[in-house]
Motif scaffolding. Structure first.
Motif, short mmCIF file in Angstrom:
data_model
loop_
_atom_site.label_atom_id
_atom_site.label_comp_id
_atom_site.label_asym_id
_atom_site.label_seq_id
_atom_site.Cartn_x
_atom_site.Cartn_y
_atom_site.Cartn_z
N UNK A 148 -30.73 78.27 76.42
CA UNK A 148 -30.71 76.83 76.35
C UNK A 148 -30.21 76.22 75.06
N UNK A 149 -30.52 74.95 74.88
CA UNK A 149 -29.98 74.14 73.79
C UNK A 149 -30.96 74.05 72.61
N UNK A 150 -30.37 74.21 71.43
CA UNK A 150 -31.11 74.12 70.19
C UNK A 150 -30.40 73.13 69.26
N UNK A 151 -31.19 72.54 68.38
CA UNK A 151 -30.62 71.74 67.29
C UNK A 151 -30.87 72.50 65.99
N UNK A 152 -29.82 72.65 65.20
CA UNK A 152 -29.99 73.32 63.91
C UNK A 152 -30.71 72.40 62.95
N UNK A 153 -31.55 73.00 62.10
CA UNK A 153 -32.34 72.22 61.16
C UNK A 153 -31.96 72.59 59.72
N UNK A 154 -32.94 72.74 58.86
CA UNK A 154 -32.68 73.02 57.45
C UNK A 154 -32.58 74.52 57.18
N UNK A 155 -32.07 74.85 56.01
CA UNK A 155 -31.92 76.24 55.61
C UNK A 155 -33.09 76.66 54.71
N UNK A 156 -33.27 77.96 54.56
CA UNK A 156 -34.31 78.48 53.67
C UNK A 156 -33.98 79.94 53.37
N UNK A 157 -34.66 80.50 52.40
CA UNK A 157 -34.52 81.92 52.07
C UNK A 157 -35.78 82.64 52.54
N UNK A 158 -35.60 83.63 53.42
CA UNK A 158 -36.72 84.37 53.94
C UNK A 158 -36.52 85.86 53.80
N UNK A 159 -37.23 86.63 54.60
CA UNK A 159 -37.13 88.09 54.54
C UNK A 159 -35.75 88.59 54.94
N UNK A 160 -35.02 87.76 55.69
CA UNK A 160 -33.66 88.11 56.09
C UNK A 160 -32.61 87.38 55.27
N UNK A 161 -33.01 86.86 54.11
CA UNK A 161 -32.07 86.15 53.26
C UNK A 161 -31.84 84.73 53.70
N UNK A 162 -30.66 84.23 53.46
CA UNK A 162 -30.30 82.84 53.78
C UNK A 162 -30.38 82.65 55.29
N UNK A 163 -31.22 81.74 55.74
CA UNK A 163 -31.50 81.57 57.17
C UNK A 163 -31.50 80.10 57.56
N UNK A 164 -31.45 79.87 58.86
CA UNK A 164 -31.35 78.51 59.40
C UNK A 164 -32.37 78.30 60.51
N UNK A 165 -33.23 77.31 60.33
CA UNK A 165 -34.24 77.00 61.34
C UNK A 165 -33.60 76.36 62.57
N UNK A 166 -34.24 76.60 63.72
CA UNK A 166 -33.75 76.06 64.99
C UNK A 166 -34.88 75.36 65.73
#
Length: 245
Positions: A148-166
């Protein structure tokens, strides 16, 4: 007789004009795309016809993007755009999970400039299937992908490095995405070398993981309010989604 001839000529001119305006640039409709919906569906969503030339002109059919995936993506994107759900509405990302993981099945398109920006690999959840994603879930700890459909949100640094919330935008289908920590991130297991060694791409815990070297440029392109569509070729999704119907 002259009046009849004039009337016939006028009718021909009207039909020709409508035909040209319906398909800008007089593009040929890809046969696979033409057969993916009925005439009634075109009447319900005339905007779809405008995008056929984009699908064909960018060579998305030859790059493996299914006509159904593109049609559903455009339908949902149009609805979300009209609702004001997207602050970065020019970008549309499509993960076509009708294709196996060994195919480059992520397409990131700039619909304003009619450009294909990225075409690369994307992983599905480990419990969704091996090479092909066949099972989907919205449940926490299912380790499955959600369609389905997602909207991209803000970025952050996590255990997988540079990441993007959905944010999942479809209730009961993918709306647990934030709680499940379903994000876009780079992963070493998304690589051609792994495909060559084991015959399929590495899998995630449900995230649409992408090649590490493309993580930053892709995330910076699609972040902050663009649309991501994960296409699942299953009847249940097509029947329950309000965004593709």
């Amino acid at each position: 007789m002259q009046y009849k001839s004039a009337g016939l000529l006028f009718t021909i001119l009207v039909i020709a004009t409508l035909s040209i305006s319906a398909y800008p640039g007089n593009k040929t409709i890809p046969s696979g795309y033409k057969n993916s919906y009925s005439d009634s569906s075109i009447a319900e969503a005339p905007a779809i016809g405008v995008w056929i030339s984009v699908y064909h002109g960018l060579g998305l059919d030859s790059l493996g993007l299914s006509a159904d995936a593109f049609e559903q993506a455009i339908r949902g994107w149009e609805k979300l755009k009209k609702k004001g759900e997207l602050s970065n509405s020019s970008i549309l990302s499509i993960a076509d999970f009708s294709q196996p993981s060994t195919s480059k099945r992520l397409y990131i398109i700039d619909l304003e400039k009619n450009q294909l920006l990225f075409h690369t690999y994307v992983a599905h959840g480990r419990n969704s299937g091996k090479d092909q994603a066949v099972a989907y879930s919205n449940r926490a700890k299912s380790h499955m992908s959600s369609p389905g459909f997602y909207r991209t949100e803000s970025t952050y640094y996590g255990s997988n490095g540079y990441s993007l919330k959905l944010s999942g935008l479809e209730k009961g289908i993918n709306d647990n995405a934030l709680r499940r920590a379903i994000v876009v991130h780079g992963a070493n297991y998304v690589s051609e070398s792994l495909i060559e060694s084991q015959g399929y791409l590495g899998r995630s815990y449900g995230c649409p993981a992408i090649p590490t070297y493309l993580a930053r440029p892709i995330i910076n392109t699609i972040k902050d309010g663009s649309c991501l569509f994960i296409h699942a070729p299953i009847q249940q999704y097509a029947q329950n989604s309000r965004l593709v119907n």
